[in-house]
Write a protein that holds these residues in place. Structure first.
Motif, PDB file in Angstrom:
ATOM      1  N   LEU A 134       0.872  -1.171   0.000  1.00 25.34           N
ATOM      2  CA  LEU A 134       0.000   0.000   0.000  1.00 25.34           C
ATOM      3  C   LEU A 134       0.905   1.214   0.000  1.00 25.34           C
ATOM      4  CD1 LEU A 134      -2.632  -0.480   2.846  1.00 25.34           C
ATOM      5  CD2 LEU A 134      -3.066  -0.429   0.387  1.00 25.34           C
ATOM      6  N   THR A 135       0.556   2.215  -0.759  1.00 20.60           N
ATOM      7  CA  THR A 135       1.322   3.458  -0.752  1.00 20.60           C
ATOM      8  C   THR A 135       0.388   4.605  -1.105  1.00 20.60           C
ATOM      9  OG1 THR A 135       3.377   4.493  -1.476  1.00 20.60           O
ATOM     10  CG2 THR A 135       2.165   3.243  -3.145  1.00 20.60           C
ATOM     11  N   GLY A 136       0.951   5.754  -1.326  1.00 24.87           N
ATOM     12  CA  GLY A 136       0.131   6.914  -1.647  1.00 24.87           C
ATOM     13  C   GLY A 136       1.017   8.078  -2.026  1.00 24.87           C
ATOM     14  N   GLY A 137       0.405   9.198  -2.252  1.00 23.43           N
ATOM     15  CA  GLY A 137       1.157  10.376  -2.675  1.00 23.43           C
ATOM     16  C   GLY A 137       1.058  11.499  -1.673  1.00 23.43           C
ATOM     17  N   GLU A 138       0.422  12.589  -2.091  1.00 26.29           N
ATOM     18  CA  GLU A 138       0.317  13.785  -1.262  1.00 26.29           C
ATOM     19  C   GLU A 138      -0.409  13.519   0.057  1.00 26.29           C
ATOM     20  OE1 GLU A 138      -1.392  16.943  -3.502  1.00 26.29           O
ATOM     21  OE2 GLU A 138       0.064  16.746  -5.125  1.00 26.29           O
ATOM     22  N   ASN A 139      -1.225  12.460   0.093  1.00 30.04           N
ATOM     23  CA  ASN A 139      -1.977  12.146   1.303  1.00 30.04           C
ATOM     24  C   ASN A 139      -1.077  11.734   2.460  1.00 30.04           C
ATOM     25  OD1 ASN A 139      -4.432  12.501  -0.097  1.00 30.04           O
ATOM     26  ND2 ASN A 139      -4.297  10.411  -0.875  1.00 30.04           N
ATOM     27  N   LEU A 140       0.204  11.523   2.193  1.00 28.60           N
ATOM     28  CA  LEU A 140       1.122  11.051   3.221  1.00 28.60           C
ATOM     29  C   LEU A 140       2.112  12.128   3.669  1.00 28.60           C
ATOM     30  CD1 LEU A 140       1.715   7.478   1.785  1.00 28.60           C
ATOM     31  CD2 LEU A 140       0.178   8.169   3.637  1.00 28.60           C
ATOM     32  N   ALA A 141       1.794  13.399   3.422  1.00 28.98           N
ATOM     33  CA  ALA A 141       2.700  14.489   3.792  1.00 28.98           C
ATOM     34  C   ALA A 141       2.945  14.540   5.298  1.00 28.98           C
ATOM     35  CB  ALA A 141       2.145  15.827   3.292  1.00 28.98           C
ATOM     36  N   ALA A 142       1.917  14.352   6.104  1.00 27.74           N
ATOM     37  CA  ALA A 142       2.085  14.383   7.562  1.00 27.74           C
ATOM     38  C   ALA A 142       2.977  13.230   8.018  1.00 27.74           C
ATOM     39  CB  ALA A 142       0.723  14.320   8.262  1.00 27.74           C
ATOM     40  N   LEU A 143       2.832  12.087   7.386  1.00 26.37           N
ATOM     41  CA  LEU A 143       3.676  10.932   7.710  1.00 26.37           C
ATOM     42  C   LEU A 143       5.129  11.221   7.364  1.00 26.37           C
ATOM     43  CD1 LEU A 143       4.230   7.996   8.492  1.00 26.37           C
ATOM     44  CD2 LEU A 143       3.347   7.312   6.257  1.00 26.37           C
ATOM     45  N   ARG A 144       5.370  11.845   6.240  1.00 24.08           N
ATOM     46  CA  ARG A 144       6.742  12.198   5.848  1.00 24.08           C
ATOM     47  C   ARG A 144       7.364  13.193   6.838  1.00 24.08           C
ATOM     48  NH1 ARG A 144       7.652  10.368   0.642  1.00 24.08           N
ATOM     49  NH2 ARG A 144       5.788   9.918  -0.553  1.00 24.08           N
ATOM     50  N   PRO A 166       6.986   5.773   2.040  1.00 27.90           N
ATOM     51  CA  PRO A 166       6.002   5.242   2.986  1.00 27.90           C
ATOM     52  C   PRO A 166       5.159   4.152   2.351  1.00 27.90           C
ATOM     53  CG  PRO A 166       5.652   7.605   2.595  1.00 27.90           C
ATOM     54  CD  PRO A 166       6.784   7.175   1.736  1.00 27.90           C
ATOM     55  N   HIS A 167       5.083   3.013   3.028  1.00 26.51           N
ATOM     56  CA  HIS A 167       4.311   1.898   2.502  1.00 26.51           C
ATOM     57  C   HIS A 167       3.988   0.897   3.602  1.00 26.51           C
ATOM     58  CE1 HIS A 167       8.414   0.289   2.433  1.00 26.51           C
ATOM     59  NE2 HIS A 167       7.847  -0.904   2.569  1.00 26.51           N
ATOM     60  N   VAL A 168       3.024   0.047   3.321  1.00 20.64           N
ATOM     61  CA  VAL A 168       2.685  -1.096   4.158  1.00 20.64           C
ATOM     62  C   VAL A 168       2.832  -2.324   3.270  1.00 20.64           C
ATOM     63  CG1 VAL A 168       0.893  -2.251   5.514  1.00 20.64           C
ATOM     64  CG2 VAL A 168       1.020   0.260   5.504  1.00 20.64           C
ATOM     65  N   SER A 169       3.747  -3.226   3.611  1.00 20.54           N
ATOM     66  CA  SER A 169       3.913  -4.464   2.840  1.00 20.54           C
ATOM     67  C   SER A 169       2.719  -5.373   3.109  1.00 20.54           C
ATOM     68  CB  SER A 169       5.206  -5.180   3.233  1.00 20.54           C
ATOM     69  OG  SER A 169       6.326  -4.407   2.860  1.00 20.54           O
ATOM     70  N   LEU A 170       2.150  -5.923   2.024  1.00 25.86           N
ATOM     71  CA  LEU A 170       0.940  -6.733   2.113  1.00 25.86           C
ATOM     72  C   LEU A 170       1.179  -8.215   1.835  1.00 25.86           C
ATOM     73  CD1 LEU A 170      -1.452  -4.455   0.028  1.00 25.86           C
ATOM     74  CD2 LEU A 170      -1.197  -4.522   2.518  1.00 25.86           C
ATOM     75  N   LEU A 171       2.006  -8.487   0.810  1.00 29.43           N
ATOM     76  CA  LEU A 171       2.098  -9.839   0.269  1.00 29.43           C
ATOM     77  C   LEU A 171       3.379  -9.950  -0.534  1.00 29.43           C
ATOM     78  CD1 LEU A 171       0.245 -12.481  -0.540  1.00 29.43           C
ATOM     79  CD2 LEU A 171      -0.112 -11.213  -2.654  1.00 29.43           C
ATOM     80  N   TYR A 172       3.949 -11.136  -0.559  1.00 32.42           N
ATOM     81  CA  TYR A 172       5.128 -11.409  -1.386  1.00 32.42           C
ATOM     82  C   TYR A 172       4.701 -12.345  -2.517  1.00 32.42           C
ATOM     83  CZ  TYR A 172       7.798  -9.143   2.245  1.00 32.42           C
ATOM     84  OH  TYR A 172       8.296  -8.209   3.120  1.00 32.42           O
ATOM     85  N   PRO A 173       4.200 -11.770  -3.632  1.00 34.03           N
ATOM     86  CA  PRO A 173       3.657 -12.612  -4.697  1.00 34.03           C
ATOM     87  C   PRO A 173       4.704 -13.160  -5.668  1.00 34.03           C
ATOM     88  CG  PRO A 173       3.302 -10.321  -5.248  1.00 34.03           C
ATOM     89  CD  PRO A 173       3.956 -10.351  -3.892  1.00 34.03           C
ATOM     90  N   GLY A 174       5.914 -12.602  -5.658  1.00 31.95           N
ATOM     91  CA  GLY A 174       6.946 -13.074  -6.574  1.00 31.95           C
ATOM     92  C   GLY A 174       6.788 -12.597  -8.003  1.00 31.95           C
ATOM     93  N   VAL A 175       5.838 -11.711  -8.255  1.00 35.10           N
ATOM     94  CA  VAL A 175       5.625 -11.146  -9.597  1.00 35.10           C
ATOM     95  C   VAL A 175       5.439  -9.643  -9.471  1.00 35.10           C
ATOM     96  CG1 VAL A 175       4.574 -13.242 -10.544  1.00 35.10           C
ATOM     97  CG2 VAL A 175       3.115 -11.488  -9.510  1.00 35.10           C
ATOM     98  N   TYR A 176       5.695  -8.944 -10.558  1.00 36.43           N
ATOM     99  CA  TYR A 176       5.521  -7.500 -10.585  1.00 36.43           C
ATOM    100  C   TYR A 176       4.042  -7.150 -10.743  1.00 36.43           C
ATOM    101  CZ  TYR A 176       5.714  -2.657 -12.084  1.00 36.43           C
ATOM    102  OH  TYR A 176       5.518  -1.305 -12.165  1.00 36.43           O
ATOM    103  N   VAL A 177       3.568  -6.187  -9.965  1.00 40.65           N
ATOM    104  CA  VAL A 177       2.193  -5.690 -10.051  1.00 40.65           C
ATOM    105  C   VAL A 177       2.271  -4.178 -10.250  1.00 40.65           C
ATOM    106  CG1 VAL A 177      -0.024  -5.469  -8.874  1.00 40.65           C
ATOM    107  CG2 VAL A 177       1.393  -7.507  -8.485  1.00 40.65           C
ATOM    108  N   ALA A 178       1.753  -3.704 -11.382  1.00 37.27           N
ATOM    109  CA  ALA A 178       1.765  -2.270 -11.664  1.00 37.27           C
ATOM    110  C   ALA A 178       0.929  -1.519 -10.627  1.00 37.27           C
ATOM    111  CB  ALA A 178       1.211  -2.010 -13.065  1.00 37.27           C
ATOM    112  N   ARG A 179       1.375  -0.330 -10.274  1.00 40.98           N
ATOM    113  CA  ARG A 179       0.679   0.474  -9.270  1.00 40.98           C
ATOM    114  C   ARG A 179      -0.669   0.922  -9.821  1.00 40.98           C
ATOM    115  NH1 ARG A 179       4.126   4.590  -5.876  1.00 40.98           N
ATOM    116  NH2 ARG A 179       5.093   2.589  -5.489  1.00 40.98           N
ATOM    117  N   GLU A 180      -1.672   0.885  -8.959  1.00 39.79           N
ATOM    118  CA  GLU A 180      -3.008   1.329  -9.342  1.00 39.79           C
ATOM    119  C   GLU A 180      -3.701   1.966  -8.146  1.00 39.79           C
ATOM    120  OE1 GLU A 180      -5.913  -2.438  -8.729  1.00 39.79           O
ATOM    121  OE2 GLU A 180      -4.641  -2.571 -10.497  1.00 39.79           O
ATOM    122  N   ALA A 181      -4.670   2.811  -8.441  1.00 42.09           N
ATOM    123  CA  ALA A 181      -5.441   3.477  -7.389  1.00 42.09           C
ATOM    124  C   ALA A 181      -6.432   2.488  -6.781  1.00 42.09           C
ATOM    125  CB  ALA A 181      -6.184   4.673  -7.970  1.00 42.09           C
TER     126      ALA A 181
END
Length: 193
Positions: A103-113, A138-153
């Motif tokens: 999980l990640t994000g953009g401008e919504n994580l300014a306070a966290l930064r 900033p991120h939360v690791s969810l799963l180790y799938p062993g494949v690339y997953v393109a970022r999406e909203a």
């Protein structure tokens, strides 16, 4: 040490954990993404979901002096509770080395930064600034799938951060031992007489 004995390794880091409601929302979102994309792999256990702020390295022996300095840094940090909002999911790495699904994000994580930088400043003051991360994704690791997953909203996942944790991850045992907790305190406004 015999060949069957393995030295206990301690991975220390500062972290934030989602609230119980945040954990439920993250687990549900992970399941939806995995079902939709057909992802398999090793999920991060619900009780170990977190945001790493600063990694204090891996140690064969428990580093008491480092733990004491980290505790001093956390104790001196003055911060109020704040909200985080993660609104994207995808691999943290690239196609060759995708790493975990996060999980990640953009401008919504300014306070966290800002919070992560302020903690880094206190680490420097406590003499452990060489552990402070200047590059922070900033991120939360969810799963180790062993494949690339393109970022999406995704539908935003939000929670209120109200404490800082110092964690000792017992490497190879999937155990996160909380060494310290520091509440983030709401400052009181001036009294009106």
């Amino acid at each position: 040490m015999s060949g069957s004995e393995v030295a206990q390794q301690h991975r220390l880091f500062f972290a934030l954990r989602p609230t119980p409601a945040g954990v439920q929302a993250i687990v549900a979102a992970r399941q939806q993404v995995c079902e939709r994309l057909g992802l398999k792999g090793r999920p991060v256990a619900a009780e170990r979901l977190h945001v790493t702020l600063h990694w204090l390295a891996d140690h064969d022996e428990f580093p008491q002096a480092l733990c004491d300095a980290a505790s001093a840094a956390a104790t001196n940090l003055v911060a109020e509770p704040f909200d985080v909002r993660f609104d994207q999911v995808g691999s943290i790495g690239g196609a060759r080395d995708p790493g975990p699904l996060v999980l990640t994000g953009g401008e919504n994580l300014a306070a966290l930064r800002r919070f992560q930088r302020a903690l880094g400043d206190e680490m420097k003051a406590a003499g452990i600034g060489h552990y402070a991360r200047s590059h922070f994704k900033p991120h939360v690791s969810l799963l180790y799938p062993g494949v690339y997953v393109a970022r999406e909203a995704i539908e935003p996942l939000e929670w209120r951060v109200d404490e800082l944790l110092l964690i000792d991850s017992h490497v190879g045992k999937s155990v996160h031992e909380v060494l310290g907790r520091w509440p983030l305190l709401q400052r009181q406004g001036a009294l009106a007489w």
